[in-house]
Design a protein around this motif. Structure first.
Motif, short mmCIF file in Angstrom:
data_model
loop_
_atom_site.label_atom_id
_atom_site.label_comp_id
_atom_site.label_asym_id
_atom_site.label_seq_id
_atom_site.Cartn_x
_atom_site.Cartn_y
_atom_site.Cartn_z
N VAL A 40 -5.85 -11.76 -8.34
CA VAL A 40 -6.11 -11.31 -9.72
C VAL A 40 -4.98 -10.42 -10.20
O VAL A 40 -4.49 -10.55 -11.33
CB VAL A 40 -7.46 -10.57 -9.80
N TRP A 41 -4.54 -9.53 -9.32
CA TRP A 41 -3.44 -8.64 -9.69
C TRP A 41 -2.15 -9.42 -9.89
O TRP A 41 -1.37 -9.15 -10.81
CB TRP A 41 -3.26 -7.56 -8.62
N LEU A 42 -1.88 -10.39 -9.02
CA LEU A 42 -0.68 -11.21 -9.17
C LEU A 42 -0.69 -11.97 -10.49
O LEU A 42 0.33 -12.05 -11.19
CB LEU A 42 -0.56 -12.18 -7.99
N ALA A 43 -1.86 -12.54 -10.81
CA ALA A 43 -1.96 -13.26 -12.08
C ALA A 43 -1.79 -12.32 -13.27
O ALA A 43 -1.13 -12.66 -14.27
CB ALA A 43 -3.32 -13.98 -12.16
N LEU A 44 -2.39 -11.13 -13.17
CA LEU A 44 -2.28 -10.16 -14.27
C LEU A 44 -0.84 -9.69 -14.45
O LEU A 44 -0.33 -9.63 -15.58
CB LEU A 44 -3.20 -8.97 -13.99
N ILE A 45 -0.17 -9.39 -13.34
CA ILE A 45 1.23 -8.95 -13.42
C ILE A 45 2.11 -10.06 -13.95
O ILE A 45 2.99 -9.85 -14.79
CB ILE A 45 1.71 -8.48 -12.03
N GLY A 46 1.87 -11.29 -13.46
CA GLY A 46 2.65 -12.42 -13.96
C GLY A 46 2.44 -12.66 -15.44
O GLY A 46 3.39 -12.95 -16.19
N PHE A 47 1.19 -12.51 -15.89
CA PHE A 47 0.88 -12.69 -17.30
C PHE A 47 1.61 -11.65 -18.16
O PHE A 47 2.22 -11.98 -19.18
CB PHE A 47 -0.64 -12.57 -17.48
N VAL A 48 1.56 -10.40 -17.72
CA VAL A 48 2.25 -9.33 -18.47
C VAL A 48 3.76 -9.55 -18.45
O VAL A 48 4.43 -9.36 -19.48
CB VAL A 48 1.88 -7.95 -17.89
N MET A 49 4.29 -9.96 -17.31
CA MET A 49 5.74 -10.17 -17.21
C MET A 49 6.20 -11.29 -18.13
O MET A 49 7.27 -11.19 -18.76
CB MET A 49 6.13 -10.48 -15.76
N VAL A 50 5.43 -12.36 -18.21
CA VAL A 50 5.80 -13.46 -19.10
C VAL A 50 5.85 -12.98 -20.56
O VAL A 50 6.79 -13.28 -21.30
CB VAL A 50 4.82 -14.63 -18.95
N ILE A 51 4.84 -12.20 -20.95
CA ILE A 51 4.81 -11.70 -22.33
C ILE A 51 5.99 -10.76 -22.58
O ILE A 51 6.68 -10.86 -23.61
CB ILE A 51 3.47 -10.98 -22.60
N VAL A 52 6.24 -9.85 -21.63
CA VAL A 52 7.35 -8.90 -21.80
C VAL A 52 8.68 -9.63 -21.85
O VAL A 52 9.53 -9.35 -22.71
CB VAL A 52 7.33 -7.86 -20.66
N LEU A 53 8.89 -10.57 -20.92
CA LEU A 53 10.15 -11.31 -20.92
C LEU A 53 10.33 -12.12 -22.19
O LEU A 53 11.44 -12.23 -22.72
CB LEU A 53 10.20 -12.24 -19.69
N LYS A 54 9.24 -12.69 -22.69
CA LYS A 54 9.33 -13.44 -23.94
C LYS A 54 9.76 -12.54 -25.08
O LYS A 54 10.63 -12.90 -25.90
CB LYS A 54 7.96 -14.06 -24.26
N GLU A 55 9.21 -11.33 -25.13
CA GLU A 55 9.60 -10.39 -26.19
C GLU A 55 11.04 -9.93 -26.00
O GLU A 55 11.77 -9.77 -26.99
CB GLU A 55 8.64 -9.20 -26.19
N ILE A 56 11.46 -9.72 -24.76
CA ILE A 56 12.85 -9.31 -24.51
C ILE A 56 13.82 -10.40 -24.98
O ILE A 56 14.84 -10.13 -25.62
CB ILE A 56 13.06 -9.00 -23.02
N VAL A 57 13.47 -11.64 -24.66
CA VAL A 57 14.32 -12.76 -25.10
C VAL A 57 14.37 -12.83 -26.61
O VAL A 57 15.44 -13.08 -27.21
CB VAL A 57 13.80 -14.09 -24.49
#
Length: 285
Positions: A40-57
């Motif tokens: 659950v934590w891995l999925a949550l961290i991955g989800f947040v990272m995808v959103i953050v990386l998308k915004e950074i891009v």
């Protein structure tokens, strides 16, 4: 068109992932417990990272577009803010280009020179942190003899078993081979008889005299008599390949206990047609 497809895929990903995480939160009792539910934590961290990386891009793309437009319009870009430059310098401890002559080494490889830069503070602090962690680990597990992972696991298993036994002791309708006892109440035997007539009489006859199955009214048993053995036989089935099927997936343990008690109550009765005895004579301890 390509941008719209990417945006659509991104929106679908966010929605599906959010629904999956929400479902996991509802399924798990303690979804945020790292040790019990690391996925659950891995999925949550991955989800947040995808959103953050998308915004950074997105920010980088917007800034790049602005730079190209400014270059096209002849606009001179603003210098890096002083506060940002100060933070960057404090964490990298790098020399400015104008000051590189102070740290250049007397090494020259085909025109390539080497600078004597100091280690970045962030790297040094992380290195010190690993030393502190190593010292704490050494004291905790090798000097103070702390529990290893195997010992912690054994303790956790022992605690879980204690909780299971505690639950079994307080659950009135939980029966297994360890805690089943002979039931003698009229209501229990009546229920056991009803279940017996519905599921067992076709092989043992209604009076227990035996037909396909053995006689249940004599003192001889193929797999042992007594409430525990009879319960176990009904629950797990008889002999492999030629015995009774396991009723654990059809009957509730509570009903199996009542059927077993009813079968024990048939001992000494006189069936209309008694099948010859099978097995060995059972003598209770």
């Amino acid at each position: 068109m390509k941008r719209y497809i990417q945006s659509t895929v991104y929106v679908i990903f966010v929605i599906v992932t959010f629904l999956a995480l929400a479902k996991s939160f509802m399924v798990y009792k303690n979804p945020f417990d790292l040790y019990e539910n690391p996925l659950v934590w891995l999925a949550l961290i991955g989800f947040v990272m995808v959103i953050v990386l998308k915004e950074i891009v997105n920010v980088m793309a917007i800034n790049k577009a602005k730079e190209l437009q400014n270059e096209k319009d002849g606009v001179v870009p603003e210098e890096t803010p002083a506060w940002y430059a100060g933070i960057l310098k404090s964490w990298t401890n790098a020399k400015d280009i104008e000051q590189e002559d102070e740290i250049v080494l007397d090494h020259n490889y085909d025109g390539i020179k080497e600078l004597d830069n100091s280690l970045p503070p962030w790297w040094v602090y992380m290195f010190y942190a690993t030393i502190i962690f190593g010292v704490v680990y050494l004291i905790r597990f090798h000097i103070l003899d702390g529990d290893s992972q195997a010992v912690e696991y054994d303790k956790a298993v022992a605690e879980a078993r204690a909780e299971v036994e505690k639950y079994k002791a307080t659950a009135p309708n939980l029966f297994d081979i360890e805690n089943v006892t002979l039931l003698t109440a009229e209501a229990d035997l009546k229920r056991g008889k009803a279940v017996f007539n519905l599921n067992c009489a076709s092989c043992h006859l209604a009076d227990g005299g035996g037909q396909i199955g053995p006689n249940l009214t004599d003192e001889y048993w193929i797999l042992g008599g007594g409430i525990k053995n009879v319960f176990n036989t009904i629950y797990n089935g008889g002999r492999d390949g030629k015995g009774m099927i396991a009723w654990s997936k059809t009957l509730k343990p509570e009903d199996i206990a009542k059927v077993a008690s009813y079968v024990i109550s048939l001992q000494g009765t006189t069936p209309a047609v008694a099948k010859p005895a099978e097995g060995e004579k059972y003598i209770a301890e």
